[in-house]
Design an enzyme around this catalytic site. Structure first.
Site, short mmCIF file in Angstrom:
data_model
loop_
_atom_site.label_atom_id
_atom_site.label_comp_id
_atom_site.label_asym_id
_atom_site.label_seq_id
_atom_site.Cartn_x
_atom_site.Cartn_y
_atom_site.Cartn_z
N TYR A 154 108.69 -35.09 3.69
CA TYR A 154 107.61 -36.07 3.94
C TYR A 154 106.31 -35.57 3.34
CZ TYR A 154 104.51 -39.21 6.56
OH TYR A 154 103.56 -40.16 6.91
N LYS A 158 104.21 -37.22 0.16
CA LYS A 158 102.85 -37.75 0.28
C LYS A 158 101.90 -37.05 -0.70
CE LYS A 158 103.77 -40.81 3.42
NZ LYS A 158 103.77 -42.23 3.05
N1 LIG Z 1 101.95 -43.55 11.75
C1 LIG Z 1 101.31 -42.49 11.29
O1 LIG Z 1 100.86 -41.63 12.05
C2 LIG Z 1 101.09 -42.34 9.81
C3 LIG Z 1 100.16 -41.38 9.38
C4 LIG Z 1 99.94 -41.22 8.01
C5 LIG Z 1 100.67 -42.00 7.11
N2 LIG Z 1 101.58 -42.91 7.57
C6 LIG Z 1 102.29 -43.70 6.57
O2 LIG Z 1 101.97 -45.06 6.75
C7 LIG Z 1 103.03 -45.88 6.27
C8 LIG Z 1 103.39 -46.90 7.33
O3 LIG Z 1 103.81 -46.19 8.48
P1 LIG Z 1 103.85 -46.84 9.93
O4 LIG Z 1 103.41 -45.78 10.86
O5 LIG Z 1 103.18 -48.16 9.94
O6 LIG Z 1 105.44 -46.97 10.08
P2 LIG Z 1 106.39 -48.09 10.73
O7 LIG Z 1 107.70 -47.42 10.94
O8 LIG Z 1 105.71 -48.77 11.87
O9 LIG Z 1 106.52 -49.14 9.52
C9 LIG Z 1 107.15 -48.82 8.34
C10 LIG Z 1 107.77 -50.07 7.75
O10 LIG Z 1 108.40 -49.71 6.51
C11 LIG Z 1 109.63 -50.38 6.43
N3 LIG Z 1 110.56 -49.68 5.56
C12 LIG Z 1 111.16 -48.48 5.75
N4 LIG Z 1 111.99 -48.19 4.75
C13 LIG Z 1 111.92 -49.24 3.87
C14 LIG Z 1 112.55 -49.54 2.65
N5 LIG Z 1 113.46 -48.72 2.07
N6 LIG Z 1 112.25 -50.71 2.04
C15 LIG Z 1 111.35 -51.55 2.59
N7 LIG Z 1 110.73 -51.33 3.75
C16 LIG Z 1 111.01 -50.18 4.40
C17 LIG Z 1 110.13 -50.44 7.87
O11 LIG Z 1 111.12 -51.45 8.03
C18 LIG Z 1 108.84 -50.70 8.63
O12 LIG Z 1 108.60 -52.09 8.78
C19 LIG Z 1 104.16 -44.93 5.90
O13 LIG Z 1 104.13 -44.69 4.51
C20 LIG Z 1 103.81 -43.66 6.66
O14 LIG Z 1 104.33 -42.51 6.05
C21 LIG Z 1 101.79 -43.10 8.89
#
Ligand SMILES: NC(=O)c1ccc[n+]([C@@H]2O[C@H](COP(=O)([O-])OP(=O)(O)OC[C@H]3O[C@@H](n4cnc5c(N)ncnc54)[C@H](O)[C@@H]3O)[C@@H](O)[C@H]2O)c1
Length: 255
Positions: A154, A158
């Site tokens: 991960y 990133k």
């Molecule tokens: N939540 C956190 O703390 C956090 C912090 C920093 C970065 N992020 C990043 O933010 C982004 C969104 O994360 P989130 O927390 O909203 O996650 P989440 O799990 O709520 O949403 C992620 C979405 O991506 C979709 N997804 C996963 N694999 C997929 C694929 N192969 N094709 C199409 N869609 C796909 C899922 O179905 C889901 O709807 C991610 O890239 C995550 O790494 C999250």
């Protein structure tokens, strides 16, 4: 609400949940036409219906599906003004380098990093033709900081998103296409809740590093997405845009 996206079209991957869903709501509330690309049909369709947009079932690791996603946005709504390349995963099998197998490594690289390459590759020609566009790629604060609680693939993915976004921002700057890496701190989304927020001890280990003393809400990240997507950010490109509650600037945090 100011209508910064009147007449504009935003494609959002991972728009069925968390940060993507909150951003779909925010951009739609400011007038954008929304196209959601996500794996999960029920949630994706519900999200698109809620914001009066379109759902295109998409696996972001598949080049043909990603191309179809952006082509559909242009066919249905006429342009791709904003590409929010945001889908990502953080599975428990991705852990210390000592225990993470090559399958888990590869899967995370494909969903988190290769997908961003595919989405940018598909979105850019549309934006070049239009002579404008804003691409926002979701990286993370872990792209700029190390964690002893490792998720090695991960973090590496990133870091890749961050440096790829920077390079694209530089390459396409004179074509009026901005590319920024959004680096959220920990956000209260299903991804984070599943990972550690439900365990108070694991949550506390992380919260101690957050100067503001809490995780972000998805709407706070969506506000930054809307800013980067809008003309208010017209001089911001190739940036690592941290929305992290001060984590990356902190040494000792308040008690
Ligand atoms: N939540 C956190 O703390 C956090 C912090 C920093 C970065 N992020 C990043 O933010 C982004 C969104 O994360 P989130 O927390 O909203 O996650 P989440 O799990 O709520 O949403 C992620 C979405 O991506 C979709 N997804 C996963 N694999 C997929 C694929 N192969 N094709 C199409 N869609 C796909 C899922 O179905 C889901 O709807 C991610 O890239 C995550 O790494 C999250």
């Amino acid at each position: 609400m100011v209508q910064r996206f009147e007449g504009r079209v935003a494609v959002i991957t991972g728009g069925a949940s968390g940060i993507g869903l909150a951003s779909a709501r925010r951009l739609a509330s400011e007038g954008a036409k929304i196209v959601i690309g996500d794996l999960t049909p029920e949630l994706g369709k519900a999200a698109a219906d809620e914001v009066g947009g379109l759902f295109v079932p998409t696996d972001v690791t598949e080049a043909d599906q990603v191309e179809a996603l952006f082509a559909t946005a242009v066919e249905q709504f006429g342009s791709v003004d904003v590409a929010f390349n945001n889908a990502g995963i953080s599975p428990p099998e991705d852990d210390s380098i000592l225990t993470t197998g090559i399958e888990a490594w590869d899967r995370v690289q494909r969903v988190n990093l290769t997908s961003v390459y595919l989405c940018c590759k598909a979105a850019l020609p549309h934006m070049q033709r239009q002579g404008k566009g804003s691409i926002i790629n979701t990286a993370s604060f872990v792209a700029v900081m190390g964690a002893a609680t490792s998720q090695i693939s991960y973090t590496a993915s990133k870091g890749g998103v961050l440096s790829m976004s920077r390079e694209l921002g530089v390459q396409f700057a004179r074509e009026n296409i901005r590319v920024n890496a959004l680096c959220p701190g920990p956000v209260n989304t299903p991804l984070l809740k599943e990972l550690f927020a439900k365990d108070p001890e694991r949550a506390a280990r992380r919260l101690v590093h957050v100067p503001v003393g809490r995780f972000a809400e998805p709407e706070e990240i969506a506000a930054a997405v809307a800013f980067l997507a809008s003309d208010d950010a017209s001089f911001i490109t190739a940036s690592q845009f941290l929305v992290d509650g001060g984590i990356s600037g902190a040494y000792v945090t308040p008690l």
